[in-house]
Design an enzyme around this catalytic site. Structure first.
Site, mmCIF file in Angstrom:
data_model
loop_
_atom_site.group_PDB
_atom_site.id
_atom_site.type_symbol
_atom_site.label_atom_id
_atom_site.label_comp_id
_atom_site.label_asym_id
_atom_site.label_seq_id
_atom_site.Cartn_x
_atom_site.Cartn_y
_atom_site.Cartn_z
ATOM 1 C CB ALA A 1 27.423 -15.959 4.049
ATOM 2 C CG ASP A 2 25.786 -20.725 5.349
ATOM 3 O OD1 ASP A 2 26.658 -20.095 6.200
ATOM 4 O OD2 ASP A 2 24.520 -20.975 6.290
ATOM 5 C CB SER B 1 20.637 -13.595 4.025
ATOM 6 O OG SER B 1 20.487 -14.820 3.062
ATOM 7 C CE LYS B 2 25.167 -18.466 9.910
ATOM 8 N NZ LYS B 2 25.661 -19.402 8.849
ATOM 9 N NE ARG B 3 18.022 -19.515 3.436
ATOM 10 C CZ ARG B 3 16.746 -19.003 3.203
ATOM 11 N NH1 ARG B 3 16.599 -19.187 1.639
ATOM 12 N NH2 ARG B 3 16.045 -18.193 3.731
#
Ligand code: GLU
Length: 511
Positions: free
Chosen positions: A271-272, A267-269
């Site tokens: 990746a962050d 998820s984007k999370r």
């Protein structure tokens, strides 16, 4: 004599322009592209923009720019056109209407007039009854407000009076639908577990399901290669092909991209959390204005990205890891796609980036350094830039590292690494540096070898080891404790600048 015609392979990437294109979408596009190229077929970009509520301005351009950056060029697309256009679903609405009507005429779809409240009531009732199928389906549709329960006149009247309606598929109960997936093998689903999905929405737009099938058929798509999240839709799609009397394309559902830890969908999370991008290019959220950094801007080269994505869920069956797009286009096969999810190992992406960065012609990298230097107001000759590239390339993952690690080639250090000062800056270091300066001052454009000879002369004369002098010399020249070959740094800086820096360090660093 029988003449066999080779089937023309046609595949499509069919994103919805609802936001930034996730890197997983780029992988889907890549696999479609590679499969088409491998078989001398066509790769089509189709924009599935039938969900007007979720449509995001600029998303279509973003998709095209992302593919372009990777070199995944469609043979047919909204921008390029082709014999099977238009390639934007919002421009094909009449077609979907026509096929929806055909299905209604054949008794395979029906109008439904249920209000949101009625649908809510239906769900509650099914939940309370703990029904096996809790959707609008074969089991309960005769209790609902639709063309199967209303008279012909009532239906006509509703249609004419502008009451909102949808068109639903009419599934037969108790049938087995078989999906034969190239990656996953055979998957069987009983229609008793399925629902009468909406095909046409009340806004006159088709749903994804109808539009997708109509277009895949009319665009003569032979293989549907898409993310695993669409596997649950495949049985419905197969029924639609049957209902419309069309041949079903082959399906290949690609494994999920997993978190770097390997459990759960990326998820984007994640990746962050790990500090890597999730979008190919910088993406600005239209609502918040927030910019998410893209792989491109982070410094990943398109060749590295393509190589990395190709190996995320596919393997060549050999130990080979470095592949160009052209080579992949020759060796890619759907049969070598794995069922298991693919762990997003960013270290691998970095490793590949290092490989491709090193393979980039030095003069291109030098031009980058010259540009960055100019932007910061420094002069940088081509020779100096080439020398810096030579010294820093093995220590760089991204092209930006070449510039960020090259600062001391342009400005004298203003600070000196504290730990090294404490451990290595001794009176004998200062003596040695003073002597070294007197030796190098008289030289004209010395080579690294000549600098080395002066250093040897210095340590021999003072009866010191190299270890007593080198860290101090590096500190004086760069302010740092580590870095590339010191003699080469001296060459790039030149006698005058090196002397200035050594003298400044002797003055500044307290003993
Ligand atoms: N529009 C769908 C998406 O956004 C396409 C799925 C498919 O390829 O069938 O991913």
């Amino acid at each position: 004599m029988t003449i066999r015609f080779k089937m023309m392979i046609r595949v499509r990437f069919a994103p919805s322009p609802t936001g930034g294109l996730h890197i997983g979408g780029v992988r889907t596009a890549l696999y479609n592209y590679l499969f088409a190229k491998k078989h001398g077929g066509k790769f089509i970009l189709r924009i599935e923009d039938t969900d007007q509520k979720r449509k995001v301005e600029g998303a279509e351009e973003y998709i095209m720019q992302s593919l372009d950056w990777c070199g995944i060029t469609p043979d047919e697309s909204p921008a390029k056109g082709g014999d099977f256009g238009p390639y934007r679903q919002s421009e094909r609405l009449d077609l979907y209407q026509q096929y929806a009507q055909q299905l209604i005429g054949a008794g395979l779809a029906y109008y439904a007039f249920d209000s949101p409240e009625e649908l809510d009531a239906m769900r509650t009732k099914l939940q309370e009854a703990k029904a096996a199928n809790q959707q609008y389906s074969f089991f309960n549709r005769l209790e609902m407000k639709n063309a199967l329960t209303l008279t012909k006149e009532e239906v006509e009247e509703r249609l004419n009076s502008g009451v909102p309606y949808v068109i639903r598929i009419k599934l037969e109960g108790g049938k087995t639908v078989m999906v034969n997936d190239v990656v996953r093998g055979k998957v069987e689903v009983n229609t008793n577990t399925m629902d009468d999905k909406i095909l046409m929405k009340s806004d006159g737009f088709p749903t994804y399901h109808l539009a997708n099938i109509v277009d895949d058929h009319l665009m003569k798509i032979t293989h549907v290669i898409r993310g695993e999240e669409w596997l649950p839709s495949a049985p419905l799609h197969i029924v639609l092909y049957q209902y419309l009397g069309w041949e079903t394309p082959k399906f290949a559902h690609l494994p999920l991209l997993l978190k770097p830890e390997g459990n759960g969908k990326l998820s984007k999370r994640d990746a962050d959390k790990h500090g890597f991008p999730i979008f190919p290019l910088n993406y600005t959220d239209a609502k918040t204005g927030n910019v998410a950094e893209g792989f491109k801007e982070k410094g990943y080269l398109p060749k590295a990205m393509v190589n990395f994505l190709a190996l995320l869920g596919w393997n060549p069956g050999t130990e080979q890891e470095i592949f160009s797009l052209e080579e992949l286009s020759r060796v890619f096969e759907l049969e070598r796609i794995s069922k298991a999810g693919a762990k997003f190992d960013i270290q691998k992406a970095n490793w590949l980036n290092e490989h491709y960065l090193r393979a980039t012609p030095a003069k291109e990298l030098a031009a980058y350094i010259i540009k960055r230097a100019q932007e910061s107001g420094y002069d940088c000759s081509n020779n100096k830039a080439l020398a810096i590239v030579g010294l820093l390339i093995e220590r760089s993952t991204f092209i930006q590292d070449l510039w960020n690690n090259a600062q001391y080639f342009f400005v004298s250090p203003t600070e000196y690494d504290n730990k090294t000062v404490k451990k290595k800056w001794k009176p004998e270091t200062v003596d040695a540096l003073n002597l070294f300066v007197t030796y190098i001052k008289v030289l004209q454009n010395p080579t690294a070898e000549l600098f080395k000879q002066q250093l040897e002369k210095t340590v021999n004369e003072l009866e010191l080891g190299f270890g007593k002098v080198m860290p101090g010399l590096r500190l004086a020249l760069t302010g740092q404790s580590g870095g590339p070959d010191l003699m080469e740094i001296l060459v790039v800086l030149g006698v005058e600048e090196s002397t200035k820096r050594i003298e400044a360090a002797i003055k500044t660093i307290e003993l």
